[in-house]
Scaffold this motif. Structure first.
Motif, short mmCIF file in Angstrom:
data_model
loop_
_atom_site.label_atom_id
_atom_site.label_comp_id
_atom_site.label_asym_id
_atom_site.label_seq_id
_atom_site.Cartn_x
_atom_site.Cartn_y
_atom_site.Cartn_z
N ALA A 27 0.83 -1.20 0.00
CA ALA A 27 0.00 0.00 0.00
C ALA A 27 0.87 1.26 0.00
O ALA A 27 0.56 2.24 -0.69
CB ALA A 27 -0.92 0.00 1.22
N LYS A 28 1.95 1.24 0.75
CA LYS A 28 2.84 2.40 0.78
C LYS A 28 3.43 2.67 -0.60
O LYS A 28 3.49 3.82 -1.05
CB LYS A 28 3.95 2.17 1.80
N ARG A 29 3.85 1.60 -1.30
CA ARG A 29 4.39 1.76 -2.65
C ARG A 29 3.33 2.29 -3.61
O ARG A 29 3.57 3.23 -4.37
CB ARG A 29 4.90 0.41 -3.17
N LEU A 30 2.14 1.70 -3.55
CA LEU A 30 1.08 2.06 -4.48
C LEU A 30 0.63 3.50 -4.27
O LEU A 30 0.47 4.27 -5.24
CB LEU A 30 -0.09 1.11 -4.33
N MET A 31 0.43 3.89 -3.01
CA MET A 31 -0.03 5.25 -2.74
C MET A 31 1.02 6.27 -3.16
O MET A 31 0.70 7.32 -3.71
CB MET A 31 -0.37 5.43 -1.26
N ARG A 32 2.28 5.96 -2.93
CA ARG A 32 3.33 6.90 -3.33
C ARG A 32 3.36 7.07 -4.85
O ARG A 32 3.49 8.19 -5.35
CB ARG A 32 4.69 6.44 -2.82
N LEU A 33 3.25 5.97 -5.58
CA LEU A 33 3.25 6.05 -7.04
C LEU A 33 2.07 6.88 -7.54
O LEU A 33 2.22 7.73 -8.43
CB LEU A 33 3.19 4.64 -7.64
N ALA A 34 0.90 6.63 -6.97
CA ALA A 34 -0.30 7.35 -7.42
C ALA A 34 -0.26 8.83 -7.02
O ALA A 34 -0.63 9.70 -7.80
CB ALA A 34 -1.55 6.68 -6.86
N ILE A 35 0.22 9.11 -5.82
CA ILE A 35 0.28 10.50 -5.35
C ILE A 35 1.32 11.29 -6.14
O ILE A 35 1.13 12.49 -6.39
CB ILE A 35 0.54 10.54 -3.83
N GLU A 36 2.39 10.64 -6.57
CA GLU A 36 3.38 11.33 -7.40
C GLU A 36 2.75 11.83 -8.70
O GLU A 36 3.11 12.90 -9.21
CB GLU A 36 4.56 10.42 -7.70
N GLN A 37 1.81 11.08 -9.24
CA GLN A 37 1.09 11.52 -10.44
C GLN A 37 0.25 12.77 -10.15
O GLN A 37 0.08 13.64 -11.00
CB GLN A 37 0.19 10.40 -10.96
N LEU A 38 -0.26 12.83 -8.94
CA LEU A 38 -1.11 13.95 -8.54
C LEU A 38 -0.29 15.21 -8.24
O LEU A 38 -0.69 16.33 -8.56
CB LEU A 38 -1.92 13.55 -7.31
N LEU A 39 0.90 15.02 -7.66
CA LEU A 39 1.71 16.15 -7.21
C LEU A 39 2.61 16.73 -8.29
O LEU A 39 2.96 17.90 -8.25
CB LEU A 39 2.58 15.73 -6.02
#
Length: 232
Positions: free
Chosen positions: A204-216
């Motif tokens: 979950a930590k990996r997935l959220m970081r990858l997805a949030i990087e797209q947002l930021l």
């Protein structure tokens, strides 16, 4: 824009000095999303607002003004400040910075406001900080239109995260799994916000970081740098 508003549930996301004695404060409000207001005289030593305009304090605020930048007309605490220390404090600053970066002015997100209250409460309790953060990040992505579509995951499947596409099913697991690879079981647990397993928490930590990087985008978060320094 509304000229006068009163009784708005709010939290401070960020504040900085403004002119000689005032503050420019970004609030997260229940009904109006993120809004910015000048708090006049808040930096004066005798200002009653100095202790009130702080992060992690539930507030009721009012403002006036026809432009996007408002002038605060009042602020009252409606609950105890949540005292965060150590890693919980850094995580609270991370949550605030994340909201500061992704929210657009005056776009209401009442569900996200409730999840924000939830994550602050969990951080103050300091019992399951990681699970609370992943839940908040998951719900934030959905509110921002970057949802991960985890409802139709095959628990026996294999998936790869690709920027701009999301989770793409694979015919078989890769020979050398990397940070972009996830099992269906992991994704199904993340979709239900079940983080009891250490394996699921790591995924979950990996997935959220990858997805949030797209947002930021490319600009890094200052709070992540603080967390790395704390771990040194």
């Amino acid at each position: 824009m509304d000229y006068r508003m009163e009784g708005q549930a709010a939290y401070v996301l960020h504040s900085r000095p403004y002119r000689d004695t005032s503050l420019l404060v970004d609030f997260f409000t229940l009904e109006h999303g993120k809004c910015s207001a000048v708090v006049q005289g808040a930096r004066r030593p005798n200002s009653r607002l100095r202790a009130t305009i702080q992060p992690f304090v539930p507030l009721q605020i009012g403002w006036r003004g026809r432009q996007d930048l408002k002038t605060m007309s009042g602020a009252e605490p409606v609950g105890q400040m949540l005292f965060l220390t150590g890693s919980a404090l850094i995580c609270g600053l991370y949550v605030n910075e994340l909201l500061e970066r992704v929210l657009q002015p005056f776009e209401p997100h009442p569900k996200l406001f409730v999840y924000y209250q939830y994550v602050l409460t969990e951080l103050a309790a300091a019992q399951d900080i990681e699970g609370a953060l992943r839940t908040f990040e998951h719900r934030l992505l959905g509110e921002m239109g970057y949802g991960l579509d985890l409802d139709r995951i095959d628990p026996a499947g294999h998936y790869r995260y690709r920027a701009g596409q999301g989770l793409v099913p694979l015919g078989r697991p890769p020979q050398k799994p990397d940070m972009y690879y996830f099992t269906g079981n992991q994704l199904q647990a993340i979709g239900q916000d079940h983080y009891a397993s250490a394996e699921v928490r790591r995924a979950a930590k990996r997935l959220m970081r990858l997805a949030i990087e797209q947002l930021l985008g490319d600009k890094p978060l200052r709070s992540r740098e603080l967390f790395l320094k704390l771990k040194e």
